[in-house]
Enzyme design. Structure first.
Site, PDB file in Angstrom:
ATOM      1  N   PRO A 251       0.790  -1.247   0.000  1.00  0.00           N
ATOM      2  CA  PRO A 251       0.000   0.000   0.000  1.00  0.00           C
ATOM      3  C   PRO A 251       0.817   1.290   0.000  1.00  0.00           C
ATOM      4  O   PRO A 251       0.256   2.372   0.100  1.00  0.00           O
ATOM      5  CB  PRO A 251      -0.804  -0.124   1.296  1.00  0.00           C
ATOM      6  N   ASP A 299       2.798  -5.541 -13.616  1.00  0.00           N
ATOM      7  CA  ASP A 299       3.349  -6.751 -13.001  1.00  0.00           C
ATOM      8  C   ASP A 299       4.868  -6.581 -12.983  1.00  0.00           C
ATOM      9  O   ASP A 299       5.487  -6.353 -14.038  1.00  0.00           O
ATOM     10  CB  ASP A 299       2.945  -7.958 -13.870  1.00  0.00           C
ATOM     11  N   ASP A 319       9.803  -6.084  -2.146  1.00  0.00           N
ATOM     12  CA  ASP A 319       9.098  -6.589  -0.947  1.00  0.00           C
ATOM     13  C   ASP A 319       8.018  -7.530  -1.492  1.00  0.00           C
ATOM     14  O   ASP A 319       6.876  -7.150  -1.661  1.00  0.00           O
ATOM     15  CB  ASP A 319       8.496  -5.412  -0.170  1.00  0.00           C
ATOM     16  N   CYS A 372       7.434 -10.625   4.647  1.00  0.00           N
ATOM     17  CA  CYS A 372       6.909 -10.598   6.025  1.00  0.00           C
ATOM     18  C   CYS A 372       6.521 -12.025   6.417  1.00  0.00           C
ATOM     19  O   CYS A 372       5.470 -12.268   6.971  1.00  0.00           O
ATOM     20  CB  CYS A 372       5.738  -9.634   6.170  1.00  0.00           C
TER      21      CYS A 372
END
Length: 419
Positions: A251, A299, A319, A372
């Site tokens: 985000p 993409d 990430d 994460c």
């Protein structure tokens, strides 16, 4: 409120809805007081988070399969009795009333089950093996416990699960484009808000309570962002004037942080595959005073087809999409929806993003790969596989952050240099 909570839980568990989306949908649809909103949210999140434990406690009192709504009515009742310590009579009376609305014969059944449950001691975990004990005690599927035990000791896995169950403080980043650490800490102190400074990152604070209505948040002076996520941008560490690619940006928290580190100089291309996220990112960047970010919907694997990007970036952050096993503390439904097949698919995607975006980095440039998640297959082993196939790369930094170490999510960060 309890009736709505039961409906919401059925939607999440039976129809694989995402807890935060279902909860927000109900809060928008029904007019509730602030107190009721808070209670509804607590009931839904708490019951979903502890589903397997509640199921285990209730099992001896249910002789046959129940209709989903009856089962979830009992689950919500057990959650209130065991975890919220709500007075017994209030829970039983309310549950029976809800059951009677649908079917009076079910009301008698619910009354009998709950009174029987209250007459007996809470079922203990003796007689379970090691994997079952962690699974039932902390409410995680057995396959997932076994999967974590492949990479970590029993003690470490249990510490991770204990950390996930804790009520977390709100992690924020001081936005140095608009303010200073000193100014923010002074303002929070003035307003009687308790906080502590992070020992992991330069501009991170852990705040007690909700900060969403505070002026500092509304004006972009502080940004809600996990401490380990903040560390990612610090490790990228772009110099002023650099050209940076954030390959999987939405985000937008890390792009915004990179912009602050660069003091709004140079250029950041913030890419994401989802069109609806562009507006979210643009709004965030505007609110946070970021002026050097260009958002692009693409993409990440296709960026290599754009001639101008080949060998052009000083820094790249990937990430990448991951299984999210480091954020299960606040994404409470993830543990029930994740499976080994989806992890295998994610690993292929990660490898494709890493290999294709590496071509965009200038020789001498730095590439940071982060997730994460906590499983080594998506982290260390992904990097080892990448290194095996290339001679133009050296690792300059590698670290796994476990959730209990710094009051953060679990993260993996690896920074590489293109030789």
């Amino acid at each position: 409120v309890r009736k709505l909570a039961i409906e919401a839980i059925e939607k999440i568990v039976e129809k694989k809805g995402f807890t935060h989306i279902v909860v927000n949908e109900y809060l928008r649809k029904f007019i509730l007081s602030d107190q009721d909103k808070s209670f509804f949210t607590k009931l839904v999140y708490g019951t979903v988070e502890n589903l397997l434990t509640i199921e285990y406690y209730l099992e001896p009192f249910l002789k046959k399969r129940q209709k989903p709504w009856v089962k979830y009515l009992l689950y919500v009742s057990i959650y209130q009795l065991v975890y919220l310590k709500t007075p017994n009579y209030a829970v039983v009376d309310e549950a029976v009333s809800i059951a009677n609305l649908k079917d009076r014969s079910i009301g008698g059944f619910v009354n009998a089950v709950l009174r029987n449950f209250l007459r007996n001691d809470l079922r203990d975990f003796s007689g379970l093996d090691e994997i079952e004990t962690l699974s039932i005690k902390y409410s995680y599927p057995k396959w997932l416990i076994a999967y974590l035990l492949k990479d970590y000791s029993y003690e470490v896995v249990e510490k991770i699960l204990i950390e996930f169950a804790k009520v977390k403080k709100t992690a924020v980043r001081v936005n140095t484009l608009l303010t200073t650490n000193e100014e923010v800490m002074e303002r929070l102190t003035q307003d009687g808000i308790t906080f502590e400074k992070s020992d992991l990152v330069k501009n991170g604070l852990l705040i007690d309570g909700n900060i969403l209505d505070h002026e500092l948040f509304k004006t972009g002076k502080i940004v809600i962002q996990d401490l380990a996520a903040q560390l990612v941008s610090e490790v990228v560490g772009p110099s002023e004037g650099a050209k940076v690619l954030d390959a999987c940006a939405a985000p937008g928290g890390k792009s915004s942080h990179l912009s602050a580190i660069m003091n709004n100089t140079g250029t950041i291309i913030a890419c994401d595959i989802h069109k609806h996220k562009q507006k979210l990112m643009d709004n965030l960047f505007k609110n946070n005073g970021n002026k050097n970010i260009i958002t692009k919907i693409i993409d990440a694997r296709l960026l290599k087809n754009e001639e101008e990007y080949i060998n052009s970036f000083n820094y790249i952050l990937a990430d990448v999409p991951c299984s999210g096993l480091g954020v299960m503390g606040h994404k409470v439904d993830l543990k029930y929806q994740m499976n080994l097949e989806s992890i295998e698919e994610i690993k292929i995607l990660q490898s494709e993003i890493l290999n294709s975006t590496w071509e965009l980095l200038k020789p001498g440039g730095y590439y940071t790969y982060s997730t994460c998640t906590l499983n080594k297959e998506e982290n260390e082993q992904q990097i080892q596989k990448f290194l095996k196939n290339r001679s133009d790369v050296e690792v300059v930094y590698e670290r796994t952050i476990l959730p209990f170490e710094h009051n953060s999510d679990g993260f993996y960060i690896c920074k590489m240099r293109k030789i």
